[in-house]
Scaffold this motif. Structure first.
Motif, mmCIF file in Angstrom:
data_model
loop_
_atom_site.group_PDB
_atom_site.id
_atom_site.type_symbol
_atom_site.label_atom_id
_atom_site.label_comp_id
_atom_site.label_asym_id
_atom_site.label_seq_id
_atom_site.Cartn_x
_atom_site.Cartn_y
_atom_site.Cartn_z
ATOM 1 N N LEU A 79 -42.299 -49.298 -90.557
ATOM 2 C CA LEU A 79 -43.358 -49.670 -89.619
ATOM 3 C C LEU A 79 -42.694 -50.404 -88.458
ATOM 4 N N ARG A 80 -42.791 -49.828 -87.251
ATOM 5 C CA ARG A 80 -42.170 -50.445 -86.073
ATOM 6 C C ARG A 80 -43.168 -50.487 -84.935
ATOM 7 N N THR A 81 -43.211 -51.627 -84.263
ATOM 8 C CA THR A 81 -44.057 -51.756 -83.086
ATOM 9 C C THR A 81 -43.461 -52.812 -82.172
ATOM 10 N N ARG A 82 -43.718 -52.644 -80.903
ATOM 11 C CA ARG A 82 -43.258 -53.662 -79.951
ATOM 12 C C ARG A 82 -44.387 -54.649 -79.654
ATOM 13 N N MET A 83 -45.564 -54.131 -79.267
ATOM 14 C CA MET A 83 -46.656 -55.022 -78.878
ATOM 15 C C MET A 83 -47.971 -54.722 -79.591
ATOM 16 N N ARG A 84 -48.075 -53.635 -80.248
ATOM 17 C CA ARG A 84 -49.333 -53.257 -80.896
ATOM 18 C C ARG A 84 -49.427 -53.836 -82.299
ATOM 19 N N HIS A 85 -50.585 -53.619 -82.919
ATOM 20 C CA HIS A 85 -50.813 -54.073 -84.285
ATOM 21 C C HIS A 85 -50.744 -52.878 -85.228
ATOM 22 N N ILE A 86 -50.150 -53.090 -86.387
ATOM 23 C CA ILE A 86 -50.120 -52.082 -87.447
ATOM 24 C C ILE A 86 -50.723 -52.733 -88.691
ATOM 25 N N LEU A 87 -51.732 -52.094 -89.261
ATOM 26 C CA LEU A 87 -52.367 -52.582 -90.489
ATOM 27 C C LEU A 87 -52.133 -51.560 -91.589
ATOM 28 N N ARG A 96 -40.382 -48.162 -102.926
ATOM 29 C CA ARG A 96 -39.457 -49.218 -103.352
ATOM 30 C C ARG A 96 -39.005 -50.099 -102.191
ATOM 31 N N ARG A 97 -38.986 -49.527 -100.985
ATOM 32 C CA ARG A 97 -38.462 -50.261 -99.830
ATOM 33 C C ARG A 97 -39.386 -50.074 -98.635
ATOM 34 N N ILE A 98 -39.657 -51.186 -97.951
ATOM 35 C CA ILE A 98 -40.480 -51.173 -96.740
ATOM 36 C C ILE A 98 -39.705 -51.901 -95.645
ATOM 37 N N VAL A 99 -39.689 -51.312 -94.464
ATOM 38 C CA VAL A 99 -39.053 -51.929 -93.305
ATOM 39 C C VAL A 99 -40.149 -52.189 -92.281
ATOM 40 N N ALA A 100 -40.302 -53.449 -91.870
ATOM 41 C CA ALA A 100 -41.321 -53.829 -90.884
ATOM 42 C C ALA A 100 -40.627 -54.534 -89.726
ATOM 43 N N GLU A 101 -40.723 -53.947 -88.534
ATOM 44 C CA GLU A 101 -40.077 -54.514 -87.355
ATOM 45 C C GLU A 101 -41.077 -54.598 -86.215
ATOM 46 N N THR A 102 -41.165 -55.778 -85.598
ATOM 47 C CA THR A 102 -42.081 -55.955 -84.479
ATOM 48 C C THR A 102 -41.439 -56.828 -83.407
ATOM 49 N N GLY A 103 -41.782 -56.523 -82.171
ATOM 50 C CA GLY A 103 -41.335 -57.346 -81.049
ATOM 51 C C GLY A 103 -42.317 -58.485 -80.851
ATOM 52 N N MET A 104 -43.469 -58.150 -80.244
ATOM 53 C CA MET A 104 -44.500 -59.164 -80.019
ATOM 54 C C MET A 104 -45.811 -58.790 -80.707
ATOM 55 N N GLY A 105 -45.807 -57.739 -81.488
ATOM 56 C CA GLY A 105 -47.021 -57.284 -82.148
ATOM 57 C C GLY A 105 -47.233 -57.950 -83.499
ATOM 58 N N LEU A 106 -48.161 -57.387 -84.240
ATOM 59 C CA LEU A 106 -48.527 -57.880 -85.558
ATOM 60 C C LEU A 106 -48.459 -56.725 -86.546
ATOM 61 N N ILE A 107 -47.818 -56.959 -87.685
ATOM 62 C CA ILE A 107 -47.812 -55.986 -88.783
ATOM 63 C C ILE A 107 -48.401 -56.692 -90.003
ATOM 64 N N VAL A 108 -49.423 -56.071 -90.590
ATOM 65 C CA VAL A 108 -50.031 -56.605 -91.815
ATOM 66 C C VAL A 108 -49.777 -55.613 -92.933
ATOM 67 N N LEU A 109 -49.152 -56.093 -94.010
ATOM 68 C CA LEU A 109 -48.959 -55.308 -95.235
ATOM 69 C C LEU A 109 -49.869 -55.906 -96.292
ATOM 70 N N ASP A 110 -50.974 -55.229 -96.572
ATOM 71 C CA ASP A 110 -51.950 -55.718 -97.539
ATOM 72 C C ASP A 110 -51.810 -54.881 -98.804
ATOM 73 N N PHE A 111 -51.286 -55.500 -99.855
ATOM 74 C CA PHE A 111 -51.015 -54.807 -101.117
ATOM 75 C C PHE A 111 -52.189 -54.900 -102.096
ATOM 76 N N THR A 112 -53.295 -55.525 -101.716
ATOM 77 C CA THR A 112 -54.357 -55.820 -102.684
ATOM 78 C C THR A 112 -55.001 -54.580 -103.299
ATOM 79 N N SER A 113 -55.090 -53.476 -102.570
ATOM 80 C CA SER A 113 -55.658 -52.246 -103.132
ATOM 81 C C SER A 113 -54.602 -51.158 -103.303
#
Length: 188
Positions: A79-87, A96-113
C-alpha cells in the motif's frame, strides 16, 4: 571525417523513495543480524547522501536477495500513497507480509474483520509526515521490531503478546515526522 568517442550515458539519478527503500532494506538486514548497528548507521548515512542508483546498489550488494520465511509463498500486500488515504478494512485475507508507505497521506490497516491464516504477520511501515494506523482484534499481539527507528513516534495501545492461537504482528516502523498508531479493537 573526424570521429569522436561516444559519450558515456549519465548515471540514472535516484529519488527519495529509492533511498528510503534501500534504507528499509538495510534496517531489515540489521534486524536479521546480517549487519551490526554501527555498519547500519554508516550505510544509512551513505544511502541518504546517494545521488545515483549505482551508489545505492553498492550499499546492499553484499546482502543478496531477501529471503522469505519458509512457506511464505504468498505475495505481500503493498500500500503506497503520497497524499491520499488508503483504508484496508472489512473482510480481507491477510498475507504474511504487508508494506505500507505514505508521504503525507493516511493508511489504515483494520484487521478486525480480516481473515488471517498465519500465526505471524510482518508489517513494514515507512511514513514521511503522514500516518499509518493499525487496528487489531482482541487476542492479537503487536510487537515493535528492534530495527524500527523513531520509536517515539510509534504509539501502541495493543497487547504485545498474542493469545494462544491468535496472530502476532511484528511491526518494522520507520516514521520520519509522521506517526504510526496501533490500537486494539474493543470487545463486543
Amino acid at each position: 571525417m573526424v570521429r569522436t568517442a561516444p559519450q558515456a550515458a549519465p548515471e540514472a539519478r535516484a529519488g527519495d523513495l529509492d533511498r528510503e527503500a534501500v534504507a528499509d532494506r538495510l534496517r531489515i538486514a540489521a534486524g536479521e543480524g546480517r549487519i551490526d548497528l554501527a555498519e547500519l548507521e554508516e550505510r544509512l548515512e551513505l544511502a541518504f547522501a546517494a545521488r545515483t542508483y549505482r551508489q545505492l546498489d553498492v550499499l546492499v550488494a553484499d546482502l543478496g536477495p531477501r529471503s522469505a520465511p519458509v512457506g511464505a509463498d504468498d505475495e505481500p500486500l503493498v500500500l503506497r500513497t503520497r497524499m491520499r488515504h488508503i483504508l484496508q478494512k472489512g473482510v480481507w485475507e491477510v498475507p504474511r507480509r504487508i508494506v505500507a508507505e505514505t508521504g503525507m497521506g493516511l493508511i489504515v490497516l483494520d484487521f478486525t474483520s480480516a481473515v488471517c491464516p498465519h500465526r505471524e504477520v510482518t508489517v513494514e511501515v515507512a511514513c514521511g509526515a503522514g500516518q499509518v494506523k493499525l487496528v487489531v482484534p482482541q487476542g492479537w499481539g503487536v510487537r515493535i521490531d528492534r530495527s524500527s527507528t523513531n520509536t517515539g513516534q510509534i504509539v501502541s495501545k495493543a497487547r504485545t503478546e498474542a493469545e494462544p492461537g491468535s496472530p502476532l504482528v511484528t511491526l518494522i516502523g520507520h516514521p520520519r515526522s509522521g506517526y504510526v498508531r496501533i490500537k486494539q479493537a474493543r470487545r463486543g
